[in-house]
Enzyme design. Structure first.
Site, PDB file in Angstrom:
ATOM      1  N   GLY A  10       0.841  -1.192   0.000  1.00  0.00           N
ATOM      2  CA  GLY A  10       0.000   0.000   0.000  1.00  0.00           C
ATOM      3  C   GLY A  10       0.870   1.232   0.000  1.00  0.00           C
ATOM      4  N   SER A  12       2.330   4.960   1.102  1.00  0.00           N
ATOM      5  CA  SER A  12       2.786   5.552   2.346  1.00  0.00           C
ATOM      6  C   SER A  12       1.577   6.056   3.131  1.00  0.00           C
ATOM      7  CB  SER A  12       3.723   6.723   2.019  1.00  0.00           C
ATOM      8  OG  SER A  12       4.113   7.382   3.193  1.00  0.00           O
ATOM      9  N   SER A  13       1.589   5.851   4.421  1.00  0.00           N
ATOM     10  CA  SER A  13       0.550   6.325   5.347  1.00  0.00           C
ATOM     11  C   SER A  13      -0.822   5.695   5.107  1.00  0.00           C
ATOM     12  CB  SER A  13       0.441   7.853   5.320  1.00  0.00           C
ATOM     13  OG  SER A  13       1.669   8.439   5.702  1.00  0.00           O
ATOM     14  N   GLY A  15      -1.683   2.804   6.372  1.00  0.00           N
ATOM     15  CA  GLY A  15      -2.057   2.063   7.572  1.00  0.00           C
ATOM     16  C   GLY A  15      -1.448   0.675   7.676  1.00  0.00           C
ATOM     17  N   LYS A  16      -0.480   0.362   6.842  1.00  0.00           N
ATOM     18  CA  LYS A  16       0.117  -0.974   6.837  1.00  0.00           C
ATOM     19  C   LYS A  16       0.786  -1.322   8.167  1.00  0.00           C
ATOM     20  CE  LYS A  16       2.813  -0.210   3.383  1.00  0.00           C
ATOM     21  NZ  LYS A  16       2.577   1.240   3.290  1.00  0.00           N
ATOM     22  N   SER A  17       1.546  -0.416   8.717  1.00  0.00           N
ATOM     23  CA  SER A  17       2.291  -0.718   9.946  1.00  0.00           C
ATOM     24  C   SER A  17       1.354  -1.039  11.106  1.00  0.00           C
ATOM     25  CB  SER A  17       3.207   0.448  10.324  1.00  0.00           C
ATOM     26  OG  SER A  17       4.161   0.655   9.310  1.00  0.00           O
ATOM     27  N   ASP A  37      10.512   0.351   5.309  1.00  0.00           N
ATOM     28  CA  ASP A  37      11.057   1.443   6.125  1.00  0.00           C
ATOM     29  C   ASP A  37      12.247   0.962   6.951  1.00  0.00           C
ATOM     30  OD1 ASP A  37       9.184   3.210   5.122  1.00  0.00           O
ATOM     31  OD2 ASP A  37       7.871   3.109   6.886  1.00  0.00           O
TER      32      ASP A  37
END
Length: 187
Positions: A10, A12-13, A15-17, A37
């Site tokens: 997905g 950046s930003s 919500g993957k993390s 990252d």
């Protein structure tokens, strides 16, 4: 066959993390998490603003050079070796090359049982998260929102625009073969 690797793709930003952390709490077996990252943080600082490494412009455009590609390939092989050795792995990536990025992972993960997950998010919401994070240029999420999914086929897709990470993780966990989710478990 038991799922050995979960690959989340997905922008950046998107919500993957957060989803990865919830997956680790929801899945009964231990799963190791690795994100692009982490690879970037592990690189020498001089490669984070280098034509041969990784360049991120003020508007959030990302370009990768030959040295980055070589390290990325080695990283993928290392993650694959851990999966082949029995570790269960969740990968958090950004397919800047769309389908070609998935093909690179498919080649590395050949022979393993992989669950491919698309993580989507409305651009305006992702941009708001970008601003709140303060650790990446505003505009990166918008530039990546469509390109990361171009030509990519998934086993399951989630959208974090209005759905919390935990609910997305539970949706993904329901597709994991050979693991039992722990109802209500959040670590």
């Amino acid at each position: 066959m038991t799922t050995q690797v979960i690959v989340l793709n997905g922008a950046s930003s998107s919500g993957k993390s957060g989803i990865v952390r919830c997956l680790q709490a929801e899945l009964a077996d231990p799963w190791l998490a690795f994100g692009v990252d982490s690879l970037i943080e592990a690189m020498p600082a001089r490669m984070r603003a280098s034509e041969t490494g990784l360049e991120i412009t003020a508007d959030g455009a990302v370009s990768v050079g030959a040295a980055f590609r070589a390290l990325d390939a080695a990283w993928a092989e290392g993650i694959t070796a851990m999966a082949r050795a029995g570790a269960r792995i969740v990968i958090d990536d950004v397919f800047l090359g769309g389908a070609a990025s998935r093909q690179r992972w498919e080649k590395a993960l050949d022979g393993l049982n992989v669950l491919w997950v698309g993580v989507r998010c409305d651009t305006a919401v992702a941009e708001g998260r970008e601003i709140a994070r303060g650790d990446r240029p505003v505009g990166m999420a918008a530039l990546q929102a469509d390109v990361v999914h171009e030509g990519v086929i998934y086993d399951v897709e989630v959208d974090t625009t209005h759905t919390e990470s935990l609910e997305c993780a539970r949706t993904i966990a329901a597709h994991v073969v050979g693991d039992v989710t722990v109802p209500g478990a959040v670590g």
